[in-house]
Design a protein around this motif. Structure first.
Motif, PDB file in Angstrom:
ATOM      1  N   GLN A 131       1.060  11.493   3.513  1.00 59.14           N
ATOM      2  CA  GLN A 131       0.790  12.159   4.773  1.00 59.14           C
ATOM      3  C   GLN A 131       1.278  13.592   4.722  1.00 59.14           C
ATOM      4  N   TYR A 189      -1.262  -5.854  -5.480  1.00 63.60           N
ATOM      5  CA  TYR A 189      -1.338  -7.207  -4.937  1.00 63.60           C
ATOM      6  C   TYR A 189      -0.339  -8.191  -5.541  1.00 63.60           C
ATOM      7  N   ARG A 202       0.644  -5.792   4.073  1.00 62.88           N
ATOM      8  CA  ARG A 202      -0.142  -6.730   4.866  1.00 62.88           C
ATOM      9  C   ARG A 202       0.352  -8.104   4.486  1.00 62.88           C
ATOM     10  N   PHE A 241      -4.933   7.377   1.875  1.00 62.16           N
ATOM     11  CA  PHE A 241      -4.708   6.235   0.981  1.00 62.16           C
ATOM     12  C   PHE A 241      -4.495   6.680  -0.462  1.00 62.16           C
ATOM     13  N   ASN A 266      -4.291  -9.014   9.572  1.00 60.74           N
ATOM     14  CA  ASN A 266      -4.839  -7.925   8.771  1.00 60.74           C
ATOM     15  C   ASN A 266      -4.207  -6.580   9.097  1.00 60.74           C
ATOM     16  N   LYS A 267      -3.254  -6.553  10.019  1.00 63.99           N
ATOM     17  CA  LYS A 267      -2.641  -5.277  10.350  1.00 63.99           C
ATOM     18  C   LYS A 267      -1.725  -4.835   9.222  1.00 63.99           C
ATOM     19  N   LEU A 268      -1.595  -3.526   9.039  1.00 68.50           N
ATOM     20  CA  LEU A 268      -0.680  -2.960   8.061  1.00 68.50           C
ATOM     21  C   LEU A 268       0.588  -2.531   8.785  1.00 68.50           C
ATOM     22  N   ILE A 269       1.744  -2.913   8.249  1.00 68.92           N
ATOM     23  CA  ILE A 269       3.038  -2.515   8.778  1.00 68.92           C
ATOM     24  C   ILE A 269       3.614  -1.450   7.848  1.00 68.92           C
ATOM     25  N   PHE A 270       3.933  -0.306   8.417  1.00 71.86           N
ATOM     26  CA  PHE A 270       4.378   0.845   7.633  1.00 71.86           C
ATOM     27  C   PHE A 270       5.892   0.999   7.646  1.00 71.86           C
ATOM     28  N   GLY A 271       6.428   1.522   6.535  1.00 69.74           N
ATOM     29  CA  GLY A 271       7.796   1.986   6.498  1.00 69.74           C
ATOM     30  C   GLY A 271       7.892   3.357   7.134  1.00 69.74           C
ATOM     31  N   THR A 272       9.122   3.893   7.179  1.00 66.36           N
ATOM     32  CA  THR A 272       9.352   5.180   7.840  1.00 66.36           C
ATOM     33  C   THR A 272       9.104   6.366   6.915  1.00 66.36           C
ATOM     34  N   GLY A 304      -3.475  12.841   9.320  1.00 69.87           N
ATOM     35  CA  GLY A 304      -3.322  11.411   9.216  1.00 69.87           C
ATOM     36  C   GLY A 304      -3.021  11.011   7.779  1.00 69.87           C
ATOM     37  N   PRO A 305      -2.434   9.831   7.561  1.00 66.70           N
ATOM     38  CA  PRO A 305      -2.144   9.379   6.200  1.00 66.70           C
ATOM     39  C   PRO A 305      -3.410   9.243   5.359  1.00 66.70           C
ATOM     40  N   TYR A 310       0.563   5.416   0.910  1.00 65.27           N
ATOM     41  CA  TYR A 310      -0.206   6.473   1.546  1.00 65.27           C
ATOM     42  C   TYR A 310       0.585   7.771   1.443  1.00 65.27           C
ATOM     43  N   PHE A 344       0.830  -1.198   0.000  1.00 71.17           N
ATOM     44  CA  PHE A 344       0.000   0.000   0.000  1.00 71.17           C
ATOM     45  C   PHE A 344       0.866   1.250   0.000  1.00 71.17           C
TER      46      PHE A 344
END
Lengths: 110, 112
Positions: A38, A51, A91, A46, A96-102, A43-44, A36, A34
């Motif tokens: 910001q 996929y 993901r 979308f 189902n959690k999203l892990i974000f980069g910095t 907030g971020p 995003y 994904f």
């Protein structure tokens, strides 16, 4: 361990100067990559979901692409209003959690 | 409102006090997430609620942190005995089945 790394940390462009942001990932069972945007104090927001390798998505001056190891966010002829931090996230596995980069902090100067 | 609403927008507290942060998701959204963003850092996952399923608490950094979601809607994140390292922006997001998360504007917590 599943992880995502974004580069560069910061990027300064002149208006109209096209470039790409990178998101490298190591994920078992990727179920979505994904992007995003910001803005400061917000907030971020979308932008895209990808996929499978080879998939591409476009929106105005932005195009996101995906390979088996990386995703790129291509910015064509950027404008000052494109200045923001761009975050990629994944993901993976059974969660189902999203892990974000910095993130990459993009500044486009007129 | 149409978006995710968070309150308070800013909170200053003293070390050792408890704080509660509230999130009102978009009506009808079944999934609710809490993230933490420290200055210059990325988003750190805290907890995820999906419908009536048991929440995914795997991101909570210590037992001083807890969250609940009442009636499948409003959520409260509670931090007990706050520490200076808890200072951050706490972001809430909600979604339907799709992976598109809608974020609130966050609650900025400062622990003195």
């Amino acid at each position: 361990e599943d992880q995502v790394t974004q580069s560069p940390e910061a990027l300064r462009l002149q208006e109209g100067e096209s470039s790409s942001l990178n998101c490298s990932y190591t994920v078992s069972g990727l179920r979505g990559l994904f992007w995003y945007r910001q803005d400061p104090g917000k907030g971020p927001e979308f932008l895209f979901t990808l996929y499978s390798a080879g998939e591409e998505k476009e929106k105005e001056r932005l195009k996101a692409t995906l390979t088996k190891k990386e995703s790129f966010l291509h910015i064509t002829a950027p404008k000052p209003e494109d200045s923001a931090t761009y975050l990629c996230a994944f993901r993976g596995g059974a969660t189902n959690k999203l892990i974000f980069g910095t993130g990459t902090l993009l500044a486009v100067q007129p | 409102g149409a978006g995710v609403s968070q309150s308070p927008s800013n909170k200053v507290t003293e070390k050792g006090k408890d704080v509660e942060l509230r999130c009102d998701p978009i009506s009808g959204h079944t999934a609710l997430y809490w993230y933490r963003q420290s200055l210059g850092q990325g988003l750190e996952f805290l907890i995820y609620f999906q419908g009536n399923s048991a929440p995914d608490k795997s991101g909570l950094p210590s037992d001083r942190f807890s969250a609940e979601r009442t009636g499948g809607s409003v959520s409260t994140l509670t931090i007990q005995r706050t520490q200076q390292e808890d200072s951050a922006v706490y972001l809430c997001a909600s979604s339907l089945v799709s992976p598109e998360l809608f974020f609130g504007e966050g609650s900025r917590l400062t622990v003195l």
